[in-house]
Enzyme design. Structure first.
Site, PDB file in Angstrom:
ATOM      1  N   LYS A  80     -25.355  29.000  11.554  1.00  9.11           N
ATOM      2  CA  LYS A  80     -25.267  27.537  11.735  1.00  9.11           C
ATOM      3  C   LYS A  80     -24.493  27.264  13.017  1.00  9.11           C
ATOM      4  CE  LYS A  80     -22.478  24.668   9.048  1.00  9.11           C
ATOM      5  NZ  LYS A  80     -22.117  24.022   7.778  1.00  9.11           N
ATOM      6  N   ARG A 102     -22.976  23.941  15.562  1.00  7.17           N
ATOM      7  CA  ARG A 102     -22.731  22.501  15.589  1.00  7.17           C
ATOM      8  C   ARG A 102     -22.392  22.063  16.999  1.00  7.17           C
ATOM      9  NH1 ARG A 102     -20.914  19.097  11.391  1.00  7.17           N
ATOM     10  NH2 ARG A 102     -20.559  20.910  10.067  1.00  7.17           N
ATOM     11  N   GLN A 159     -10.954  21.160   9.828  1.00  6.96           N
ATOM     12  CA  GLN A 159     -10.487  20.996  11.218  1.00  6.96           C
ATOM     13  C   GLN A 159      -9.337  21.991  11.378  1.00  6.96           C
ATOM     14  OE1 GLN A 159     -11.998  18.841  13.400  1.00  6.96           O
ATOM     15  NE2 GLN A 159     -10.676  19.435  15.082  1.00  6.96           N
ATOM     16  N   ASP A 187     -21.646  28.208  -1.266  1.00 11.54           N
ATOM     17  CA  ASP A 187     -20.814  27.613  -0.210  1.00 11.54           C
ATOM     18  C   ASP A 187     -19.457  27.221  -0.787  1.00 11.54           C
ATOM     19  OD1 ASP A 187     -20.211  26.797   2.331  1.00 11.54           O
ATOM     20  OD2 ASP A 187     -21.751  25.247   2.459  1.00 11.54           O
ATOM     21  N   GLY A 221       0.793  -1.225   0.000  1.00 12.93           N
ATOM     22  CA  GLY A 221       0.000   0.000   0.000  1.00 12.93           C
ATOM     23  C   GLY A 221       0.828   1.279   0.000  1.00 12.93           C
TER      24      GLY A 221
HETATM   25  C1  R5P Z   1     -18.619  24.153   6.585  1.00 15.08           C
HETATM   26  O1  R5P Z   1     -18.343  25.076   7.330  1.00 15.08           O
HETATM   27  C2  R5P Z   1     -18.488  24.231   5.105  1.00 15.08           C
HETATM   28  O2  R5P Z   1     -18.336  25.534   4.669  1.00 15.08           O
HETATM   29  C3  R5P Z   1     -19.668  23.572   4.405  1.00 15.08           C
HETATM   30  O3  R5P Z   1     -20.839  24.302   4.681  1.00 15.08           O
HETATM   31  C4  R5P Z   1     -19.829  22.163   4.880  1.00 15.08           C
HETATM   32  O4  R5P Z   1     -18.624  21.473   4.735  1.00 15.08           O
HETATM   33  C5  R5P Z   1     -20.906  21.451   4.115  1.00 15.08           C
HETATM   34  O5  R5P Z   1     -20.957  20.130   4.549  1.00 15.08           O
HETATM   35  P1  R5P Z   1     -22.212  19.207   4.251  1.00 15.08           P
HETATM   36  O6  R5P Z   1     -22.452  19.264   2.768  1.00 15.08           O
HETATM   37  O7  R5P Z   1     -21.793  17.847   4.732  1.00 15.08           O
HETATM   38  O8  R5P Z   1     -23.359  19.756   5.036  1.00 15.08           O
END
Ligand code: R5P
Length: 298
Positions: free
Chosen positions: A191, A193, A94, A218, A36
């Site tokens: 948003k 999390r 991350q 996005d 690998g």
């Molecule tokens: C997060 O902060 C990014 O800008 C995107 O909004 C995120 O990665 C989208 O992920 P998913 O399509 O899994 O909701």
């Protein structure tokens, strides 16, 4: 002399960039050993050149990272100046320690790149350009955000009531810039999390009262969950939803999820080698080359 060299993650930009610049293009040969491990070889090594090395990092991010580290070392050993063009830089989300003890993956990756002879890093619509700049420790860094490219394509909707939607606070600046170029309004969804369960919540109040067409803008669409919850809300209120996204990863059933939620059209740019049928891929190379010229890189 200058030349363009591609690695296996190049989404096809390398040959096109070389053609635009009228320089030689070559490709690293790569294979896997039976266990690998990655093997890499530049068929005709060059010395003392300015090399534009192209590597994107999706899919198979880990392989793409190892190939890149090996290639940077080869080019450095041969005494070249390396400009890395990474249209999709993996591990970018991350970018800080959300929970104690977590790896700051972006920091680890960028510091590993900085430990090589890399002179300049070029990314396309990176998730955290300011963190990348910090982790690069003074090396030259350019983040190309092709707002103009998207604006040109989306102008077709401006004769209807059009609003650009930022799906989270991090996308606000990108949405503002796109709205300004098109000449329309923009709104920002909040948003949040839960860092332990991973549960995501959206405050969709800013979308109340929107009419006509909404362009959700996005950087990355991965599972499609973020855009789908916004599109569900808007479509239920009679708004036509269009998605503009730089990095269309679209893992698993993301495309189906987006279609079911009411996304009518998807515009993207070719930053990863995956081409999804039905998506409108816009041309990136002319804009990228123009920018590299303005920056005096090519
Ligand atoms: C997060 O902060 C990014 O800008 C995107 O909004 C995120 O990665 C989208 O992920 P998913 O399509 O899994 O909701």
């Amino acid at each position: 002399m200058m030349q363009v060299v591609s690695l296996p993650g190049d989404p096809g930009l390398g040959p096109e960039v070389a053609r635009y610049l009228g320089v030689v293009h070559s490709t690293f040969f790569s294979k896997r050993f039976p266990d690998g491990e990655v093997y890499l070889r530049l068929p005709e090594p060059v010395s003392g050149d300015r090399v534009l090395l192209v590597q994107s990092m999706y899919p198979n991010q880990n392989d793409r990272v190892v190939e890149l580290l090996l290639a940077l070392d080869v080019l450095e050993r041969y005494g070249n100046e390396v400009i890395l063009i990474s249209p999709y830089l993996a591990y970018s989300r991350q970018d800080k320690e959300f929970l104690p003890g977590e790896a700051i993956s972006l920091r680890s990756l960028v510091r590993a790149l900085s430990s090589t002879g890399l002179s300049t890093l070029v990314t396309v619509d990176a998730h955290s350009p300011s963190a990348i700049r910090e982790f690069l420790g003074g090396r030259r860094y350019i983040n190309v955000v092709p707002v103009e490219v998207f604006a040109e394509a989306l102008k077709t909707y401006r004769f209807r009531e059009l609003t650009v939607v930022a799906p989270d606070q991090g996308a606000a600046e990108r949405a503002r810039a796109l709205a300004e170029k098109i000449g329309c309004n923009y709104v920002v969804v909040r948003k949040s999390r839960d860092r332990v369960t991973g549960e995501v919540k959206h405050s969709l109040e800013p979308l109340e009262g929107l009419k006509g067409v909404a362009v959700v803008f996005d950087d990355i669409v991965s599972t499609g969950g973020t855009v789908a919850s916004i599109a569900n809300f808007l479509a239920a209120r009679g708004v036509e939803v269009v998605l503009a996204v730089s990095h269309a990863l679209l893992v698993g059933n993301a495309l189906e999820k987006l279609a079911k939620s009411g996304v009518r059209e998807i515009y993207s740019i070719p930053t990863v080698p995956v081409r999804v049928p039905g998506i409108r891929y816009l041309e990136l190379v002319p804009y990228l080359v123009k920018l590299l010229k303005e920056e005096g890189i090519v």
